[in-house]
Scaffold this active site. Structure first.
Site, PDB file in Angstrom:
ATOM      1  N   TRP A 131       0.061   2.931  -3.817  1.00 31.63           N
ATOM      2  CA  TRP A 131      -0.707   2.079  -2.901  1.00 31.63           C
ATOM      3  C   TRP A 131      -2.069   1.827  -3.564  1.00 31.63           C
ATOM      4  CZ3 TRP A 131      -4.410   3.859   1.283  1.00 31.63           C
ATOM      5  CH2 TRP A 131      -4.761   2.802   2.133  1.00 31.63           C
ATOM      6  N   ASP A 212       0.286  12.051   1.053  1.00 33.09           N
ATOM      7  CA  ASP A 212      -0.046  10.886   1.867  1.00 33.09           C
ATOM      8  C   ASP A 212       1.172  10.632   2.757  1.00 33.09           C
ATOM      9  OD1 ASP A 212      -0.614   8.474   2.992  1.00 33.09           O
ATOM     10  OD2 ASP A 212      -1.273   7.503   1.145  1.00 33.09           O
ATOM     11  N   LYS A 247       1.451   3.119  11.708  1.00 34.98           N
ATOM     12  CA  LYS A 247       2.762   2.469  11.629  1.00 34.98           C
ATOM     13  C   LYS A 247       3.711   3.012  12.693  1.00 34.98           C
ATOM     14  CE  LYS A 247       0.942   1.532   7.584  1.00 34.98           C
ATOM     15  NZ  LYS A 247       0.543   0.320   6.955  1.00 34.98           N
TER      16      LYS A 247
HETATM   17  C1  LMR Z   1       0.014  -1.566   3.170  1.00 39.53           C
HETATM   18  O1  LMR Z   1       0.232  -0.899   2.156  1.00 39.53           O
HETATM   19  O2  LMR Z   1       0.317  -2.756   3.276  1.00 39.53           O
HETATM   20  C2  LMR Z   1      -0.599  -0.903   4.364  1.00 39.53           C
HETATM   21  O3  LMR Z   1      -0.809   0.431   4.108  1.00 39.53           O
HETATM   22  C3  LMR Z   1      -1.784  -1.613   4.873  1.00 39.53           C
HETATM   23  C4  LMR Z   1      -2.982  -1.433   3.989  1.00 39.53           C
HETATM   24  O4  LMR Z   1      -4.021  -1.018   4.501  1.00 39.53           O
HETATM   25  O5  LMR Z   1      -2.916  -1.715   2.783  1.00 39.53           O
END
Ligand code: LMR
Length: 399
Positions: A131, A212, A247
């Site tokens: 992420w 996470d 979520k």
């Molecule tokens: C995502 O990865 O789309 C979500 O976790 C929202 C974000 O804050 O990036």
């Protein structure tokens, strides 16, 4: 002038897409960028269990005074029950402390601040890919990051050998950040055997696991998705966990997250808590109340909890169905074999599309995905899947 030398930052790679999507005037546009669940009508509705909890809060609440720095103790206890399971000694035993932080991001940031302020390490090992916000959070807290390979692009599975090989360069005390389930962006999670091996590896090398945990319940189920975390807990005495209820409760804008830190004994846990409190007080003073009260109300009421679990199941099952349907439609459209998509977990699929293909999808077809090729399967519906598959096929076949 003080500010005139400042350079404009690029748009956020995920939330920036939503801004661009909102500006797009095409009627048939599709947003598969941000990780937000949509129902079969393409709507992100408030869960019924959440509405009922809010109704109860509206009737019963008599003050908006500050919460404690760490949030309500019952919220932390219920969060630990979800993470560790109802029978775990970590729920009430005192070795684990939990604090309300604003969303999963807030929990990651406070956790990183705590690690930095206590000089636990300078280095966090982060999966490649991950992420995108993980890098910024580590850096803003004053930590450095190193990457470990995670995704095997050829076979569309976990690059397990290369992952451990790279992590063997980590120094004792370094932090290893893992996605507890529904890896973002790949949707590929370790198998049970691989989790056992990872847990052994971390314990033997005295590495600090940080998990996470943003998608509990979106993979296989609430307990099933906690399997890796619980395995790590069995073998590693100290663990940091960032959970999010954005979520699984659909509470995106309420910023309900939790930072949980497990220590080797209760005495240490009390000292850890005192320092985490300082980190929270410095960053946000004390947490917002509404989201955590909703979660607490639902999890502590038998009927509301059952209703929430069933709503979560509906979301999980719909995403699974959309995976199967997309693979089918892609095949029909001549895009080739995308069956690996059905092996992935959670909201996301690492589609294999490259940056140019993603750009073409957006420009020519009004379909928004993250530049890495990540698509949010939770944004696919029976109504848009046909057009999506045909557009992907056109882009893939164009080369
Ligand atoms: C995502 O990865 O789309 C979500 O976790 C929202 C974000 O804050 O990036």
């Amino acid at each position: 002038m003080f500010f005139d030398h400042i350079e404009a930052a690029p748009a956020d790679p995920i939330l920036g897409l939503t801004e661009a999507f909102n500006r797009d005037t095409r009627a048939d546009k599709i947003n598969l960028g941000v990780g937000v669940y949509k129902d079969e009508d393409g709507k992100t509705l408030i869960l019924k269990s959440v509405k009922k909890a809010e109704q109860l809060l509206l009737e019963g609440e008599s003050t908006k005074s500050y919460l404690p720095i760490t949030g309500l103790p019952e919220y932390g206890r219920l969060a630990r029950e979800l993470i560790f399971g109802a029978g775990s000694e970590l729920v009430d035993g005192g070795r684990a402390i939990s604090c309300h932080c604003p969303g999963g991001t807030g929990a990651l940031r406070i956790g990183a601040d705590f690690i930095h302020q206590q000089n636990l390490t300078r280095t966090v090992w982060i999966s490649d890919p991950t992420w995108v916000n993980h890098y910024q959070i580590a850096n803003s807290s004053g930590l450095n990051f190193e990457r470990y390979p995670y995704y095997d692009r050829i076979n569309h599975n976990l690059a397990f050998e290369r992952m451990l090989e790279t992590l063997s360069q980590a120094k004792e005390g370094d932090v290893v950040l893992l996605h507890a389930c529904c890896h973002n962006p790949t949707g590929i999670d370790p198998t049970h055997e691989q989790w056992e091996e990872i847990a052994d590896f971390l314990a033997k090398r005295h590495l600090l696991p940080a998990l996470d945990f943003a998608y509990q319940g979106f993979g296989k189920g609430l307990d099933e998705d906690a399997w890796g975390v619980r395995e790590i807990i069995r073998r590693c005495p100290e663990v940091v966990i960032s959970s999010s209820f954005s979520k699984n409760f659909g509470l995106y804008s309420e910023r309900a997250g939790v930072l949980t830190v497990v220590s080797a004994d209760e005495k240490t846990a009390a000292k850890v808590l005192s320092q985490v409190k300082v980190a929270i007080r410095t960053a946000i003073s004390n947490p917002p109340a509404h989201g955590e009260k909703i979660v607490t109300t639902i999890l502590s009421d038998r009927d509301l909890r059952a209703e929430w679990e069933s709503e979560l199941r509906v979301m999980r099952d719909r995403i699974r169905r959309m995976r199967v349907l997309l693979v089918e439609k892609l095949k029909e459209a001549g895009a080739g074999d995308f069956s690996f998509i059905t092996e992935q977990n959670g909201m996301f699929s690492f589609s294999g599309l490259n940056k140019e293909q993603v750009e073409k999808l957006r420009e020519d077809y009004g379909i928004y995905a993250v530049a890495s090729g990540r698509i949010c399967v939770a944004g696919i519906t029976e109504r848009n899947v046909e057009r999506l598959a045909q557009s992907i096929a056109a882009v893939v076949m164009a080369g």
